[in-house]
Design a protein around this motif. Sequence first.
Motif, short mmCIF file in Angstrom:
data_model
loop_
_atom_site.label_atom_id
_atom_site.label_comp_id
_atom_site.label_asym_id
_atom_site.label_seq_id
_atom_site.Cartn_x
_atom_site.Cartn_y
_atom_site.Cartn_z
N ASP A 1 37.63 41.62 34.79
CA ASP A 1 36.91 42.69 34.08
C ASP A 1 37.00 42.53 32.57
N GLU B 1 30.49 39.03 30.65
CA GLU B 1 29.68 38.79 31.85
C GLU B 1 29.35 37.30 32.05
N SER C 1 33.41 43.99 43.89
CA SER C 1 32.16 44.58 44.41
C SER C 1 32.26 46.10 44.51
N TYR C 2 33.50 46.63 44.51
CA TYR C 2 33.67 48.08 44.58
C TYR C 2 33.40 48.71 43.20
N PRO C 3 32.87 49.92 43.17
CA PRO C 3 32.57 50.56 41.88
C PRO C 3 33.83 50.78 41.05
N GLU C 4 33.69 50.74 39.74
CA GLU C 4 34.82 51.03 38.86
C GLU C 4 35.28 52.46 39.07
N THR D 1 37.16 53.40 41.59
CA THR D 1 37.53 53.60 42.99
C THR D 1 38.80 52.82 43.32
N ARG E 1 38.70 48.92 44.04
CA ARG E 1 38.68 47.94 42.95
C ARG E 1 40.09 47.61 42.44
N PHE F 1 36.34 53.81 48.79
CA PHE F 1 35.47 54.38 47.76
C PHE F 1 36.02 55.67 47.15
N ASP G 1 37.91 58.09 44.70
CA ASP G 1 38.23 58.04 43.28
C ASP G 1 39.72 57.78 43.10
#
Length: 387
Positions: free
Chosen positions: A38, A42, A65-68, A70, A73, A148, A150
């Motif tokens: 991270d 990019e 691939s998991y949202p930031e 969560t 990740r 997923f 939070d």
Amino acid sequence: MKELPLELLPDILALIDDERVARLIVRAAPDDAVTFIDSLPEERREAVISLLDPERRDEVRELISYPEGTVGRIMNTDFMALSPSTTAQGAIDKIRERGELESFFYLYVVDDANKLVGVVPIRNLVIAPPDRTLSEMMIAEPIHADVFMDQEAAARLVAKYELLALPIVDEGGHLEGIITVDDVIDIINEESTEDMYKMAGLAEEDRVFTPVARSVRMRLPWTIVNLLTATLAASVVGFFEGTLHELIVLVTFMPIIAGVGGNGATQTATVIIRAIALGELEFASAWKAVVKQVSVNICLGLAAGAVIATAALLWKGNPFLGLVLAGAMIINLGLVAGLSGAVIPLMLQALKFDPALGSGIVVTCLTDAFGFLSFLGLATIFIRYLT
């Protein structure tokens, strides 16, 4: 590298070639590997990931691939899971074969489909008879989190049940990873810093040794917003220029009304934001919190109004000035500060925004504007008694 402040990592990784970064990621724990990925721009991420061995490459790609924000990740995929029929002695032998694990507090029990069915604390495993199976000693249906969920909600689960580690499962109940108590400490530090910074209109990346140019770039937008809100308060004063020309003494007390009101609103907002962050306050019961906070602020307004009225009487010898000050203090600190400090974070939460987002700036703007309006408005109404 993993102990460095996060805001320094991008600059340091920029000095290291892709192959060395890849070797660094291979040696790091999975959650730390994601942190390093991270921190790369990019255009470098895919080049570095392609240099990893296939197993680690797939692992890293799944985590990022998991949202930031969560738990998926940040979870650690380095854990030990065994079948329910495994004996205590067999489990201990498996642990010896596996070797050292970064965080090893629980043994996880999974069925043939890799679905989580229980956990066994290591201390229970050590004192169990050698032939006792894991199914006999495990804690069935353990507390767990979805990939997923939070990360802040997961941290609250760990704190609530005093866990050393929390298993993470996918939608089908398959065990995917764990987060440990040290991860929770990092989450709490990160979230508390984020909330504190957002209340003040700061970016989370803005730290004490952040380069000057970057700090200026991050702070400038909220500075402009603050300038606009301060202009709103100044425009309120403009409506009462005639009153101020006749009674210049009012200028002396204006900062007191605005300042005390702003402080009261910030205190109220802080209490409400903390309650939301810790899960103590739901939107359904919000009206009780609003009533309570307004009640507290009205009591504070009465007390502060009495003090400032007495001070005005002794200093300026005018009892009517004291009454106007007391009335303005009760309106601004008691009503405006109490309502704005409690309602604004709740409104932001209802609109799916972070409750801490700029709350300090917004409530200060309201207490400044309504503080000047109430004080100068009352002074205008009772001007003949003040001159």
